[in-house]
Design an enzyme around this catalytic site. Structure first.
Site, PDB file in Angstrom:
ATOM      1  N   GLU A  50      -6.403  -6.885  -1.958  1.00 37.02           N
ATOM      2  CA  GLU A  50      -7.051  -7.090  -0.656  1.00 37.02           C
ATOM      3  C   GLU A  50      -8.523  -6.857  -0.720  1.00 37.02           C
ATOM      4  O   GLU A  50      -8.916  -5.652  -0.635  1.00 37.02           O
ATOM      5  CB  GLU A  50      -6.443  -6.370   0.399  1.00 37.02           C
ATOM      6  CG  GLU A  50      -4.856  -6.367   0.709  1.00 37.02           C
ATOM      7  CD  GLU A  50      -4.241  -5.629   1.835  1.00 37.02           C
ATOM      8  OE1 GLU A  50      -5.102  -5.138   2.595  1.00 37.02           O
ATOM      9  OE2 GLU A  50      -2.906  -5.574   1.722  1.00 37.02           O
ATOM     10  N   GLU A  64       0.578  -0.979  -0.084  1.00 39.65           N
ATOM     11  CA  GLU A  64       0.093  -0.005  -0.042  1.00 39.65           C
ATOM     12  C   GLU A  64       1.030   1.279  -0.099  1.00 39.65           C
ATOM     13  O   GLU A  64       0.316   2.387   0.305  1.00 39.65           O
ATOM     14  CB  GLU A  64      -1.097  -0.073   1.188  1.00 39.65           C
ATOM     15  CG  GLU A  64      -2.069  -1.061   1.098  1.00 39.65           C
ATOM     16  CD  GLU A  64      -3.049  -1.040   2.283  1.00 39.65           C
ATOM     17  OE1 GLU A  64      -3.963  -1.776   2.152  1.00 39.65           O
ATOM     18  OE2 GLU A  64      -2.660  -0.796   3.460  1.00 39.65           O
TER      19      GLU A  64
END
Length: 879
Positions: free
Chosen positions: A546, A480
């Site tokens: 995710e 991320e």
């Protein structure tokens, strides 16, 4: 006399094995002591005659905490609230978990031999001593940087040697203040970040300080082969099982000459009967990289991801010989395949191809096998096999953990699981967001870790360690967030092209280069319960790295780590729309089921909660994968579930628990991810087919049946269908039929695809609610009349058959388990080709169980259904 003879024979066998071994592990009989109790220096401690008074047994590979646990100095941190009783390094100081580790071993070298000591992983820094001499010139640092020492001159002629290693904890241990990675400073090290705590784990109190990976001794001739590298090129578009055009095999290796004179010889390898050689001279005290001639491999057996073809592997044996004598040997398993990545303009995301065939990614996020780094080949095999059984084809190694071990990759090679390997960074610790829990501001965190050169050196070393595995498909900069530019740029532009050059590098896990974010937000998630229709209707990010849901196990699982007083079911309030949750459940990071249990009836206790949770689990993950598969290539090129396993006794995101006991999530995925699959869209009440294979599928009979709660079966339609490769098709709308039948108390919907032999190739059963959205019929369903039998097929294999008589109610959602007849506890792990199975009236269903058989134990089979009490079934036959 017989016992003495057996003992002498075992000693001879051990001597023979060791005498011929090129490499062996220093694993057993380590000892350790806290640094506070030992003031002598390493030069003294490592002398073989130094007395080890007060030292205790140590676990290597392992950590200080695993050793303390083994020696019963701390309680099991995975049970209840025990972890709170263990002193945290942030409060004790680093010296508390700084330890000496010592290993005595026998080894000597003969003339012409070289001996090497390898340490594959120490967390975090260390000094290494052997027989009174320090081996490293400066403090070794970095969790992931391997160490190798030539110890030829340090081994004693008598053969008795002592290795001593002082291990220091991470430089920055971090404040475990409840933030993701605690206060974030754990990321100042080149190490894993989760150990300061995350939303799925409590802090690991010693931050996993220790000799956490293998320590080995290697013996060679004067030339040592290091870091062999195999690249396989498979041009064109290939078809599994067909005759193949040649593939190109490109091989290099490093050769080290630690001696004082030049060494001349032949570097060679053999693969599938082909022998490739090159004559080489290595100058003294030098290492050279040697490129061998390319091999054109005729009609190669190709390696394919799970669900698309076999996972063929070749043995490659590499040797360096001098005057006909072998100096060193390395053996590799080679999977012949080529990975490609290209941009899909329809989805605006990357799509992965293997051997020229595009592969729709059905993946899971993997944290780590064990939070305290207690790794084993057996556990790796079991966990990766579970992912194969889920019909997944990729695992992403999350960036807050580690570079996975070769043994993990070997299991992925075996089961056809592609791997996306993150490097060591996360948006949480490395500054993506404002976070009041963090010690430093975003600008400071953005520069983590403190030592960028160590990061790059470690990355290069880990690339060399795992680059030969065919399962490794994607490199990822970080979780991320991008790595700092002065790390990412040389990693992407220099190091990876030089050391690999065959795999796609994505700069971070939800990067626009992977999945263009036209929606805004973080580019991944959500992470909790979703309405089933949302998985089909809502167009999320085109390669969602995710997305996940719940994962609580049944009462058998919960009882393994919840004290009896805390075995209390969460209670949901419709008024506040919140759950009242026990404190131990909260400590183990429970993620809420919200109101999703209520349609099945309010949970009366923990056992009832766990039973109803499995229905939610199955539905959530089946719908997730079906919804993404329904839109493959137009909305999506892949999806990676957050997350499929837990390395701790956590209560979120898991298809099986820490103890390797599957829950219904696994079998919901097993159904929804099957390569050829018939499915029901709850959003538009249509039946569709997805073909996730490379073959056109013809002559499939689609059979749609509706079943009421009493077991009455009504055929809605049956029709022959076909579907092209790697595509999905809507077949028929059944809205009116099911709306009328389900209105009062719900119903069952059976979808089947039969081949021309009338055998099911896809068998999918849905339970649909009544008009009010409740499963009222399930709550008053008649008892099952099904019977169960079990028989041994062969050693470690048991076949269980459920038989449901005609004119009986459906035998719904039967959980099969293998049980110890004495303790009545489940045997773990066990692998099932299906579970949580249902049987229609007048039909039977057979499930195959596989486990590791133990002498003297004959297990029994447990069968417990939604509408059937648990029964224990004896197993007939002999292996």
């Amino acid at each position: 006399m017989t016992n003495l003879r057996a003992l002498l024979l075992s000693i001879v066998c051990l001597w023979t094995i060791n005498a011929n071994a090129q490499r062996y592990e220093l694993r057993d009989d380590w000892k350790c002591i806290p640094v506070s109790k030992m003031k002598d220096p390493g030069t003294v401690i490592s002398a073989p005659d130094f007395a080890l008074h007060g030292w205790q047994p140590a676990i290597v590979p392992g950590t200080v905490l695993t050793t303390m646990l083994e020696n019963k100095q701390v309680p099991d941190p995975f049970w209840g609230m025990n972890n709170k009783q263990i002193p945290d390094i942030f409060h004790t100081g680093r010296d508390y978990y700084t330890y000496w580790f010592v290993k005595d071993f026998e080894e000597r070298v003969e003339p012409g031999q070289e001996a090497w000591l390898h340490l594959r992983g120490v967390n975090y820094s260390c000094d290494v001593f052997l027989n009174g001499k320090k081996l490293n010139t400066k403090l070794h640092s970095g969790m992931f940087l391997r160490q190798t020492y030539n110890i030829t001159g340090q081994l004693r002629k008598q053969g008795k040697n002592r290795l001593a290693v002082i291990v220091y904890p991470p430089d920055q241990v971090g404040n475990p203040n409840g933030g993701q990675g605690g206060d974030g400073t754990i990321a100042r090290n080149v190490a894993h970040q989760y150990v300061a705590g995350w939303d799925w784990i409590q802090p690991v109190r010693d931050r996993n300080t220790g000799i956490w990976d293998k320590v080995t001794i290697e013996k060679t001739g004067k030339v040592n082969i290091k870091n062999p590298h195999v690249i396989t090129l498979v041009p064109g578009k290939r078809t599994p099982g067909a005759p193949q055009q040649p593939a190109t095999i490109k091989v290099t290796a490093e050769l080290e000459n630690a001696g004082t004179t030049p060494q001349k010889g032949i570097l060679q390898y053999t693969l599938d009967g082909n022998k490739v050689t090159r004559e080489v001279t290595i100058q003294p005290h030098s290492t050279v990289e040697v490129k061998l001639p390319d091999l054109s491999l005729k009609n190669p057996k190709l390696w394919w991801p799970n669900g698309y073809g076999p996972q063929d592997l070749y043995d490659l044996k590499m040797q360096f010989t001098q005057a006909g004598k072998v100096s060193d040997t390395e053996t590799l398993h080679v999977g012949v395949r080529e990975i490609q990545a290209e941009w899909n303009t329809a989805t605006r995301s990357k799509q992965i191809s293997v051997n020229g065939q595009k592969v729709f990614i059905k993946g899971g996020n993997w944290i780590i096998s064990d939070a305290m780094l207690r790794f084993s080949d057996e556990r790796y095999n079991a966990e990766v096999r579970f992912h194969r059984d889920m019909n997944l084809n990729l695992l992403r190694i999350w960036g807050g953990a580690l570079t996975e071990r070769p043994e993990f990759y070997e299991a992925c090679d075996r089961y056809g699981i592609l791997v996306m390997q993150d490097f060591w960074g996360s948006g949480d610790c490395n500054g993506r967001w404002i976070d009041p829990a963090k010690a430093d501001d975003q600008w400071t965190r953005r520069k983590y870790p403190d030592d960028h050169n160590l990061f790059l050196e470690s990355a290069a070393d880990q690339i060399k360690m795992i680059r030969n595995f065919p399962s490794l498909a994607i490199w990822c900069g970080g979780n991320e967030i991008t790595l700092p530019v002065d790390i990412m740029t040389p990693l992407r532009d220099s190091i990876l092209p030089a050391l690999d050059g065959t795999r796609w590098f994505v700069d971070y896990s939800n990067s626009d280069d992977m999945s263009f974010n036209a929606l805004g937000g973080n580019g991944d998630g959500p992470y909790g319960i979703q309405p089933l229709t949302r998985f089909w209707n809502y167009r999320t990010w085109p390669f969602n790295s995710e997305i996940g849901s719940v994962g609580v196990g049944d009462h058998h699982s919960l009882e393994r780590f919840l004290p009896e007083a805390n075995r209390v079911a969460p209670q949901y309030s419709a008024e506040t729309r919140r759950e009242k949750v026990d404190s131990v459940w909260q400590y183990h990071k429970y993620i809420g089921y919200d109101g999703s249990i209520e349609p099945y009836g309010k949970a009366t206790d923990m056992r009832d909660f766990g039973k109803k949770a499995q229905l939610v689990n199955f539905d959530q993950y089946r719908a997730l994968m079906e919804g993404f598969s329904a839109h493959m290539w137009d909305w999506y090129t892949g999806v990676i579930i957050w997350k499929t396993q837990n390395p701790w006794t956590s209560l979120r995101g898991q298809m099986y628990d820490y103890y390797l006991d599957p829950n219904a999530c696994l079998y919901g995925l097993h159904s929804g991810s099957e390569p050829l699959h018939v499915m029901y869209n709850p959003a538009d009440t249509a039946v569709a087919i997805v073909n996730n294979t490379f073959k056109h599928q013809y002559d499939l009979m689609l059979v749609i049946n509706a079943i009421d709660m009493k077991g009455n079966v009504k055929n809605l339609t049956q029709v022959f269908v076909e579907i092209g490769p790697s595509t999905t098709r809507k077949i028929i709308d059944i809205n009116r039929e099911i709306r009328e039948m389900a209105q009062k108390e719900g119903m069952f919907l059976s979808l089947r695809l039969l081949n021309l032999d009338r055998k099911p190739v896809s068998d999918n059963l849905y339970w649909l609610p009544d008009a009010a959205g409740k499963y009222s019929g399930l709550q008053t369903m008649p008892d099952s009349k099904a019977t169960a039998t079990a028989r041994i097929v062969s050693s470690g294999k048991v076949e269980v058959t459920l038989q449901n008589p005609a004119n009986a109610p459906l035998a719904f959602f039967n959980r099969i388990a293998l049980v110890d007849p004495n303790t009545k506890k489940r045997i773990l792990p066990v692998f099932y080709d299906d579970n949580y199975v249902s049987v229609l009236p007048g039909e039977s269903k057979t499930v195959l169980l596989e486990y590791t058989a133990k002498n003297g134990l004959t297990p029994v089979v447990s069968v417990e259904g939604w509408n059937a009490k648990e029964q224990l079934v004896p197993i007939a036959g002999k292996p």
